[in-house]
Motif scaffolding. Sequence first.
Motif, PDB file in Angstrom:
ATOM      1  N   ALA A 194      -0.816  93.393 140.916  1.00 45.02           N
ATOM      2  CA  ALA A 194      -1.740  93.019 141.990  1.00 45.02           C
ATOM      3  C   ALA A 194      -3.089  92.568 141.429  1.00 45.02           C
ATOM      4  CB  ALA A 194      -1.933  94.191 142.947  1.00 45.02           C
ATOM      5  N   LEU A 195      -3.536  93.228 140.365  1.00 42.69           N
ATOM      6  CA  LEU A 195      -4.800  92.834 139.746  1.00 42.69           C
ATOM      7  C   LEU A 195      -4.695  91.433 139.157  1.00 42.69           C
ATOM      8  CD1 LEU A 195      -7.592  94.083 139.239  1.00 42.69           C
ATOM      9  CD2 LEU A 195      -6.772  94.804 137.011  1.00 42.69           C
ATOM     10  N   ASP A 196      -3.572  91.157 138.553  1.00 41.49           N
ATOM     11  CA  ASP A 196      -3.350  89.831 137.980  1.00 41.49           C
ATOM     12  C   ASP A 196      -3.193  88.779 139.079  1.00 41.49           C
ATOM     13  OD1 ASP A 196      -2.968  88.067 135.790  1.00 41.49           O
ATOM     14  OD2 ASP A 196      -0.820  88.067 136.215  1.00 41.49           O
ATOM     15  N   ARG A 197      -2.541  89.134 140.165  1.00 43.16           N
ATOM     16  CA  ARG A 197      -2.290  88.179 141.250  1.00 43.16           C
ATOM     17  C   ARG A 197      -3.567  87.792 141.981  1.00 43.16           C
ATOM     18  NH1 ARG A 197       0.774  90.591 145.888  1.00 43.16           N
ATOM     19  NH2 ARG A 197       1.542  91.739 144.112  1.00 43.16           N
ATOM     20  N   TYR A 198      -4.474  88.745 142.206  1.00 41.30           N
ATOM     21  CA  TYR A 198      -5.655  88.467 143.020  1.00 41.30           C
ATOM     22  C   TYR A 198      -6.914  88.136 142.223  1.00 41.30           C
ATOM     23  CZ  TYR A 198      -2.876  90.477 146.774  1.00 41.30           C
ATOM     24  OH  TYR A 198      -1.883  90.736 147.685  1.00 41.30           O
ATOM     25  N   TRP A 199      -7.086  88.708 141.038  1.00 36.17           N
ATOM     26  CA  TRP A 199      -8.385  88.620 140.370  1.00 36.17           C
ATOM     27  C   TRP A 199      -8.321  88.105 138.931  1.00 36.17           C
ATOM     28  CZ3 TRP A 199     -11.567  89.083 144.194  1.00 36.17           C
ATOM     29  CH2 TRP A 199     -11.267  89.942 145.248  1.00 36.17           C
ATOM     30  N   SER A 200      -7.246  87.494 138.496  1.00 37.73           N
ATOM     31  CA  SER A 200      -7.085  87.136 137.083  1.00 37.73           C
ATOM     32  C   SER A 200      -7.917  85.929 136.648  1.00 37.73           C
ATOM     33  CB  SER A 200      -5.616  86.864 136.778  1.00 37.73           C
ATOM     34  OG  SER A 200      -5.165  85.756 137.527  1.00 37.73           O
ATOM     35  N   SER A 201      -8.291  85.044 137.554  1.00 34.65           N
ATOM     36  CA  SER A 201      -9.088  83.873 137.190  1.00 34.65           C
ATOM     37  C   SER A 201     -10.099  83.588 138.294  1.00 34.65           C
ATOM     38  CB  SER A 201      -8.185  82.651 136.976  1.00 34.65           C
ATOM     39  OG  SER A 201      -7.582  82.279 138.198  1.00 34.65           O
ATOM     40  N   VAL A 202     -11.040  82.709 137.999  1.00 34.53           N
ATOM     41  CA  VAL A 202     -12.072  82.379 138.987  1.00 34.53           C
ATOM     42  C   VAL A 202     -11.461  81.693 140.215  1.00 34.53           C
ATOM     43  CG1 VAL A 202     -14.194  81.076 139.401  1.00 34.53           C
ATOM     44  CG2 VAL A 202     -13.904  82.320 137.259  1.00 34.53           C
TER      45      VAL A 202
ATOM     46  N   ARG B 167      -8.453  81.967 141.449  1.00 34.01           N
ATOM     47  CA  ARG B 167      -7.696  82.977 142.198  1.00 34.01           C
ATOM     48  C   ARG B 167      -8.630  83.951 142.902  1.00 34.01           C
ATOM     49  NH1 ARG B 167      -2.108  84.861 139.415  1.00 34.01           N
ATOM     50  NH2 ARG B 167      -1.271  82.785 139.100  1.00 34.01           N
ATOM     51  N   SER B 168      -9.710  84.306 142.237  1.00 38.03           N
ATOM     52  CA  SER B 168     -10.677  85.213 142.866  1.00 38.03           C
ATOM     53  C   SER B 168     -11.330  84.552 144.076  1.00 38.03           C
ATOM     54  CB  SER B 168     -11.757  85.615 141.862  1.00 38.03           C
ATOM     55  OG  SER B 168     -11.202  86.323 140.794  1.00 38.03           O
ATOM     56  N   MET B 169     -11.669  83.273 143.938  1.00 36.87           N
ATOM     57  CA  MET B 169     -12.267  82.558 145.070  1.00 36.87           C
ATOM     58  C   MET B 169     -11.281  82.447 146.230  1.00 36.87           C
ATOM     59  SD  MET B 169     -14.373  79.526 143.140  1.00 36.87           S
ATOM     60  CE  MET B 169     -14.833  78.713 144.655  1.00 36.87           C
ATOM     61  N   LEU B 170     -10.022  82.170 145.923  1.00 40.03           N
ATOM     62  CA  LEU B 170      -9.007  82.081 146.975  1.00 40.03           C
ATOM     63  C   LEU B 170      -8.788  83.435 147.639  1.00 40.03           C
ATOM     64  CD1 LEU B 170      -6.908  80.332 148.431  1.00 40.03           C
ATOM     65  CD2 LEU B 170      -5.282  80.983 146.655  1.00 40.03           C
ATOM     66  N   THR B 171      -8.795  84.477 146.854  1.00 36.75           N
ATOM     67  CA  THR B 171      -8.639  85.823 147.413  1.00 36.75           C
ATOM     68  C   THR B 171      -9.807  86.160 148.335  1.00 36.75           C
ATOM     69  OG1 THR B 171      -7.435  86.531 145.452  1.00 36.75           O
ATOM     70  CG2 THR B 171      -8.389  88.261 146.829  1.00 36.75           C
ATOM     71  N   LEU B 172     -11.019  85.817 147.921  1.00 41.92           N
ATOM     72  CA  LEU B 172     -12.184  86.063 148.772  1.00 41.92           C
ATOM     73  C   LEU B 172     -12.112  85.251 150.062  1.00 41.92           C
ATOM     74  CD1 LEU B 172     -14.982  86.147 146.064  1.00 41.92           C
ATOM     75  CD2 LEU B 172     -14.202  88.059 147.475  1.00 41.92           C
ATOM     76  N   LEU B 173     -11.693  83.991 149.952  1.00 38.70           N
ATOM     77  CA  LEU B 173     -11.563  83.155 151.144  1.00 38.70           C
ATOM     78  C   LEU B 173     -10.508  83.716 152.092  1.00 38.70           C
ATOM     79  CD1 LEU B 173     -12.244  80.530 152.691  1.00 38.70           C
ATOM     80  CD2 LEU B 173     -10.406  79.448 151.412  1.00 38.70           C
TER      81      LEU B 173
ATOM     82  N   SER C 272      -5.397  91.293 153.966  1.00 40.84           N
ATOM     83  CA  SER C 272      -6.154  92.504 154.265  1.00 40.84           C
ATOM     84  C   SER C 272      -7.095  92.866 153.115  1.00 40.84           C
ATOM     85  CB  SER C 272      -5.190  93.663 154.515  1.00 40.84           C
ATOM     86  OG  SER C 272      -5.892  94.871 154.632  1.00 40.84           O
ATOM     87  N   TRP C 273      -8.306  93.302 153.457  1.00 44.19           N
ATOM     88  CA  TRP C 273      -9.264  93.753 152.438  1.00 44.19           C
ATOM     89  C   TRP C 273      -8.710  94.939 151.665  1.00 44.19           C
ATOM     90  CZ3 TRP C 273     -13.326  91.706 150.247  1.00 44.19           C
ATOM     91  CH2 TRP C 273     -14.097  90.764 150.913  1.00 44.19           C
ATOM     92  N   GLU C 274      -8.044  95.845 152.356  1.00 43.68           N
ATOM     93  CA  GLU C 274      -7.511  97.042 151.698  1.00 43.68           C
ATOM     94  C   GLU C 274      -6.503  96.680 150.614  1.00 43.68           C
ATOM     95  OE1 GLU C 274      -5.904  99.444 154.780  1.00 43.68           O
ATOM     96  OE2 GLU C 274      -7.862  99.892 155.648  1.00 43.68           O
ATOM     97  N   LEU C 275      -5.653  95.702 150.889  1.00 42.23           N
ATOM     98  CA  LEU C 275      -4.646  95.259 149.930  1.00 42.23           C
ATOM     99  C   LEU C 275      -5.306  94.644 148.699  1.00 42.23           C
ATOM    100  CD1 LEU C 275      -1.595  94.826 149.423  1.00 42.23           C
ATOM    101  CD2 LEU C 275      -1.875  92.584 150.499  1.00 42.23           C
ATOM    102  N   VAL C 276      -6.386  93.922 148.902  1.00 45.79           N
ATOM    103  CA  VAL C 276      -7.065  93.214 147.812  1.00 45.79           C
ATOM    104  C   VAL C 276      -7.948  94.148 146.995  1.00 45.79           C
ATOM    105  CG1 VAL C 276      -8.786  91.426 147.385  1.00 45.79           C
ATOM    106  CG2 VAL C 276      -6.998  91.016 149.029  1.00 45.79           C
ATOM    107  N   LEU C 277      -8.582  95.093 147.652  1.00 42.41           N
ATOM    108  CA  LEU C 277      -9.509  95.998 146.957  1.00 42.41           C
ATOM    109  C   LEU C 277      -8.810  97.145 146.245  1.00 42.41           C
ATOM    110  CD1 LEU C 277     -12.501  96.183 149.442  1.00 42.41           C
ATOM    111  CD2 LEU C 277     -12.374  94.986 147.274  1.00 42.41           C
ATOM    112  N   GLU C 278      -7.591  97.438 146.610  1.00 37.11           N
ATOM    113  CA  GLU C 278      -6.857  98.534 146.001  1.00 37.11           C
ATOM    114  C   GLU C 278      -6.739  98.383 144.482  1.00 37.11           C
ATOM    115  OE1 GLU C 278      -2.391 100.341 146.167  1.00 37.11           O
ATOM    116  OE2 GLU C 278      -3.246  99.550 148.004  1.00 37.11           O
ATOM    117  N   PRO C 279      -6.377  97.211 143.940  1.00 40.48           N
ATOM    118  CA  PRO C 279      -6.294  97.094 142.477  1.00 40.48           C
ATOM    119  C   PRO C 279      -7.647  97.236 141.780  1.00 40.48           C
ATOM    120  CG  PRO C 279      -5.248  95.207 143.531  1.00 40.48           C
ATOM    121  CD  PRO C 279      -5.886  96.009 144.597  1.00 40.48           C
ATOM    122  N   LEU C 280      -8.732  96.901 142.464  1.00 36.64           N
ATOM    123  CA  LEU C 280     -10.065  97.020 141.843  1.00 36.64           C
ATOM    124  C   LEU C 280     -10.519  98.464 141.736  1.00 36.64           C
ATOM    125  CD1 LEU C 280     -11.934  94.021 143.477  1.00 36.64           C
ATOM    126  CD2 LEU C 280     -10.999  94.166 141.170  1.00 36.64           C
ATOM    127  N   GLY C 281      -9.925  99.332 142.533  1.00 35.73           N
ATOM    128  CA  GLY C 281     -10.330 100.728 142.528  1.00 35.73           C
ATOM    129  C   GLY C 281      -9.926 101.404 141.275  1.00 35.73           C
TER     130      GLY C 281
END
Length: 134
Positions: free
Chosen positions: A101-109, A111-117, A125-134
Amino acid sequence: MKSFGDNKSGSSWKALRSLRIVRLFRGLRIARILRFVHSLQKLLHCIAATMKSLMWTILLLCIIFYGCGVALAQATADYCREVAVQESGNVNAIPRCNMEALDRYWSSVPRSMLTLLKSTSAGISWELVLEPLG
């Protein structure tokens, strides 16, 4: 030779007269629409004037998404590097995250921008995206 009193020619004259009457009514409909043209022009001018503000707003959102995307992608890369160094004991270890999940959502700029959008526009869901950052 046919005269003007003939039924066939009389019916054609009737058709031409009725056609003229129909054209007259069509012209009256256009005249009624023309009084709204000024209002329509004013509305179109207002829409065109707001397009400039819309473009600046979109640019500002892109800058915000880019800045946050860079920060989150960098934090993810740092975390993955730290995990790789701890596991291998080598300071020059290649940063690879074991979290999918960390690689899928936050691995590059991008992907990170798309995840934020997606997360701000209710695409994910924010919960799904923030879970790997925890």
